[in-house]
Design a protein around this motif. Structure first.
Motif, mmCIF file in Angstrom:
data_model
loop_
_atom_site.group_PDB
_atom_site.id
_atom_site.type_symbol
_atom_site.label_atom_id
_atom_site.label_comp_id
_atom_site.label_asym_id
_atom_site.label_seq_id
_atom_site.Cartn_x
_atom_site.Cartn_y
_atom_site.Cartn_z
ATOM 1 N N THR A 1 0.830 -1.203 0.000
ATOM 2 C CA THR A 1 0.000 0.000 0.000
ATOM 3 C C THR A 1 0.863 1.251 0.000
ATOM 4 O O THR A 1 0.615 2.211 -0.756
ATOM 5 C CB THR A 1 -0.925 0.002 1.225
ATOM 6 O OG1 THR A 1 -1.730 -1.177 1.223
ATOM 7 C CG2 THR A 1 -1.831 1.226 1.214
ATOM 8 N N ILE A 2 1.894 1.259 0.850
ATOM 9 C CA ILE A 2 2.795 2.409 0.885
ATOM 10 C C ILE A 2 3.502 2.563 -0.456
ATOM 11 O O ILE A 2 3.659 3.683 -0.975
ATOM 12 C CB ILE A 2 3.809 2.252 2.032
ATOM 13 C CG1 ILE A 2 3.099 2.379 3.375
ATOM 14 C CG2 ILE A 2 4.929 3.280 1.920
ATOM 15 C CD1 ILE A 2 3.996 2.154 4.567
ATOM 16 N N ALA A 3 3.932 1.448 -1.045
ATOM 17 C CA ALA A 3 4.612 1.512 -2.341
ATOM 18 C C ALA A 3 3.702 2.119 -3.404
ATOM 19 O O ALA A 3 4.143 2.933 -4.225
ATOM 20 C CB ALA A 3 5.066 0.123 -2.761
ATOM 21 N N ASN A 4 2.430 1.755 -3.385
ATOM 22 C CA ASN A 4 1.498 2.309 -4.366
ATOM 23 C C ASN A 4 1.284 3.798 -4.160
ATOM 24 O O ASN A 4 1.196 4.564 -5.130
ATOM 25 C CB ASN A 4 0.154 1.569 -4.285
ATOM 26 C CG ASN A 4 0.233 0.161 -4.830
ATOM 27 O OD1 ASN A 4 1.038 -0.127 -5.714
ATOM 28 N ND2 ASN A 4 -0.584 -0.731 -4.292
ATOM 29 N N VAL A 5 1.204 4.225 -2.904
ATOM 30 C CA VAL A 5 1.034 5.656 -2.631
ATOM 31 C C VAL A 5 2.262 6.434 -3.091
ATOM 32 O O VAL A 5 2.155 7.501 -3.722
ATOM 33 C CB VAL A 5 0.771 5.885 -1.131
ATOM 34 C CG1 VAL A 5 0.782 7.375 -0.794
ATOM 35 C CG2 VAL A 5 -0.563 5.269 -0.731
ATOM 36 N N VAL A 6 3.429 5.906 -2.774
ATOM 37 C CA VAL A 6 4.657 6.587 -3.202
ATOM 38 C C VAL A 6 4.771 6.572 -4.721
ATOM 39 O O VAL A 6 5.247 7.535 -5.342
ATOM 40 C CB VAL A 6 5.888 5.917 -2.550
ATOM 41 C CG1 VAL A 6 7.176 6.558 -3.043
ATOM 42 C CG2 VAL A 6 5.805 6.027 -1.028
ATOM 43 N N ARG A 7 4.315 5.487 -5.349
ATOM 44 C CA ARG A 7 4.356 5.417 -6.813
ATOM 45 C C ARG A 7 3.463 6.492 -7.435
ATOM 46 O O ARG A 7 3.799 7.088 -8.474
ATOM 47 C CB ARG A 7 3.927 4.023 -7.276
ATOM 48 C CG ARG A 7 4.098 3.811 -8.783
ATOM 49 C CD ARG A 7 3.783 2.383 -9.176
ATOM 50 N NE ARG A 7 4.843 1.478 -8.727
ATOM 51 C CZ ARG A 7 4.709 0.585 -7.757
ATOM 52 N NH1 ARG A 7 3.562 0.486 -7.110
ATOM 53 N NH2 ARG A 7 5.698 -0.202 -7.407
ATOM 54 N N CYS B 1 10.054 2.200 4.591
ATOM 55 C CA CYS B 1 11.309 2.362 3.849
ATOM 56 C C CYS B 1 11.388 1.363 2.697
ATOM 57 O O CYS B 1 11.788 1.725 1.578
ATOM 58 C CB CYS B 1 12.496 2.193 4.790
ATOM 59 S SG CYS B 1 14.105 2.358 4.001
ATOM 60 N N LEU B 2 10.975 0.123 2.948
ATOM 61 C CA LEU B 2 11.007 -0.885 1.887
ATOM 62 C C LEU B 2 10.069 -0.499 0.741
ATOM 63 O O LEU B 2 10.421 -0.636 -0.443
ATOM 64 C CB LEU B 2 10.610 -2.250 2.452
ATOM 65 C CG LEU B 2 11.604 -2.901 3.412
ATOM 66 C CD1 LEU B 2 11.027 -4.192 3.986
ATOM 67 C CD2 LEU B 2 12.926 -3.173 2.713
ATOM 68 N N GLY B 3 8.863 -0.016 1.104
ATOM 69 C CA GLY B 3 7.946 0.428 0.063
ATOM 70 C C GLY B 3 8.510 1.579 -0.728
ATOM 71 O O GLY B 3 8.389 1.631 -1.965
ATOM 72 N N GLY B 4 9.164 2.531 -0.045
ATOM 73 C CA GLY B 4 9.781 3.657 -0.737
ATOM 74 C C GLY B 4 10.934 3.250 -1.612
ATOM 75 O O GLY B 4 11.121 3.780 -2.717
ATOM 76 N N VAL B 5 11.731 2.298 -1.121
ATOM 77 C CA VAL B 5 12.892 1.841 -1.893
ATOM 78 C C VAL B 5 12.444 1.153 -3.182
ATOM 79 O O VAL B 5 13.040 1.342 -4.253
ATOM 80 C CB VAL B 5 13.766 0.898 -1.044
ATOM 81 C CG1 VAL B 5 14.770 0.161 -1.909
ATOM 82 C CG2 VAL B 5 14.465 1.672 0.050
ATOM 83 N N GLY C 1 15.722 10.067 -2.891
ATOM 84 C CA GLY C 1 15.649 10.255 -1.448
ATOM 85 C C GLY C 1 14.278 10.627 -0.921
ATOM 86 O O GLY C 1 13.793 10.039 0.065
ATOM 87 N N PRO C 2 13.578 11.629 -1.532
ATOM 88 C CA PRO C 2 12.266 12.013 -1.001
ATOM 89 C C PRO C 2 11.250 10.871 -0.978
ATOM 90 O O PRO C 2 10.404 10.807 -0.082
ATOM 91 C CB PRO C 2 11.831 13.137 -1.954
ATOM 92 C CG PRO C 2 13.101 13.711 -2.467
ATOM 93 C CD PRO C 2 14.028 12.548 -2.588
ATOM 94 N N PHE C 3 11.323 9.966 -1.949
ATOM 95 C CA PHE C 3 10.373 8.858 -1.977
ATOM 96 C C PHE C 3 10.622 7.884 -0.819
ATOM 97 O O PHE C 3 9.679 7.362 -0.214
ATOM 98 C CB PHE C 3 10.474 8.127 -3.317
ATOM 99 C CG PHE C 3 10.173 9.003 -4.500
ATOM 100 C CD1 PHE C 3 8.916 9.558 -4.659
ATOM 101 C CD2 PHE C 3 11.152 9.286 -5.431
ATOM 102 C CE1 PHE C 3 8.635 10.373 -5.747
ATOM 103 C CE2 PHE C 3 10.877 10.088 -6.519
ATOM 104 C CZ PHE C 3 9.620 10.648 -6.682
ATOM 105 N N ILE C 4 11.893 7.644 -0.531
ATOM 106 C CA ILE C 4 12.217 6.762 0.599
ATOM 107 C C ILE C 4 11.780 7.399 1.910
ATOM 108 O O ILE C 4 11.179 6.735 2.775
ATOM 109 C CB ILE C 4 13.728 6.454 0.608
ATOM 110 C CG1 ILE C 4 14.111 5.699 -0.679
ATOM 111 C CG2 ILE C 4 14.101 5.624 1.837
ATOM 112 C CD1 ILE C 4 15.599 5.443 -0.816
#
Length: 296
Positions: free
Chosen positions: A189-195, A285-289, A220-223
């Protein structure tokens, strides 16, 4: 320092622009960590409870009504020489009836109406709690005592404690499976939001790459955005856990303590609470990475 300031500023602005999706991600990870914290709290208190009951475990040897004093003495002698007993107490039939009336006053009248006292005499054995004996030693003693003349039955507390421990292990395993599933869902979910945030900033990222901005400034900002969402979700989960603990402690704490013999219900330790926050930030952090690595 300037880089960190830039990362957090950009991450905060991005979260505000997509605040609805960010709130969904934060709540998702909060639910996952709430379930994790709930299982950890239950496990901690159950372990304390089992440990307390194990330390106070007793072995009860019930004597036949026709057992002689010599037979009872032989049973006590065998217990004393076993090396696993801390103390013994012989309870007569009259003492057993008195204990029953004290522990179960509502049923005392029914027992008094009987022609004879149905409760057997017994020998209560307090086991050593300093680790000087193993469960196998006590099991062998219980089996030996069960075959002695004059003995009607032998009850060993740690047998049902072992079954209780097995049930706790099973519940813990099921809980871990649920927690892993929720953790994966939270990270996705976090990865999708950051995407979505990355897609909204696609033109800005292209310009940064054209002017030669370092890749760390791009990713950096995405992580950091993922870390902030994970940390916020963890803090919300802790607040929910504390509220639930306060309600349970206020309404049922004293009753539970009296019922199971546990002094008090304890909240998560500081290290566990810090681990929850760290775990939430790690998931974020994993989702952002995952998203940042896809940024060209």
């Amino acid at each position: 320092m300037r880089a960190l300031h830039y990362f957090f500023a950009e991450a905060g602005a991005s979260l505000w622009r997509g605040r609805r999706a960010a709130i969904l991600a934060v709540l998702t990870i909060a639910v996952g960590l709430f379930v994790l914290g709930l299982f950890l709290g239950l496990n901690s208190n159950l372990q304390r409870l089992v440990g307390r009951w194990t330390q106070s475990a007793e072995l009860s040897v019930y004597l036949r009504d026709d057992a002689t004093a010599a037979q009872a003495g032989a049973v006590e002698a065998r217990i004393r020489t076993s090396g696993v007993a801390e103390s013994t107490e012989r309870v007569s039939k009259d003492q057993a009836a008195a204990r029953f009336r004290q522990d179960f006053p509502d049923m005392a009248g029914a027992v008094a109406q009987l022609d004879a006292n149905p409760l057997p005499a017994s020998i209560e054995v307090r086991l050593k709690s300093d680790g000087g004996s193993s469960g196998a030693d006590v099991d062998r003693l219980a089996a030996t005592l069960g075959g002695l003349p004059g003995v009607a039955d032998v009850r060993y507390d740690r047998r049902w404690l072992g079954r209780l421990t097995a049930v706790i292990r099973f519940v813990r395993a099921v809980g871990l499976i649920i927690i892993v599933v929720l953790a994966i869902a939270s990270a996705l979910t976090i990865a999708n939001v950051v995407r979505l945030a990355a897609a909204a900033r696609e033109d800005e990222i292209d310009i940064m790459e054209l002017v030669g901005a370092p890749i760390a400034y791009v990713r950096g900002p995405f992580i950091v955005e993922g870390i902030l969402q994970g940390g916020a979700g963890a803090l919300i989960a802790l607040a929910m856990l504390w509220a639930l603990f306060a309600v349970i402690q206020a309404r049922y704490g004293q009753m539970a303590a009296e019922a199971v013999g546990l002094g008090s219900i304890s909240f998560l330790s500081w290290t566990t609470a810090a681990g929850l926050v760290g775990g939430g930030m790690l998931l974020g952090c994993l989702g952002g990475v995952v998203v940042a690595r896809g940024v060209r």
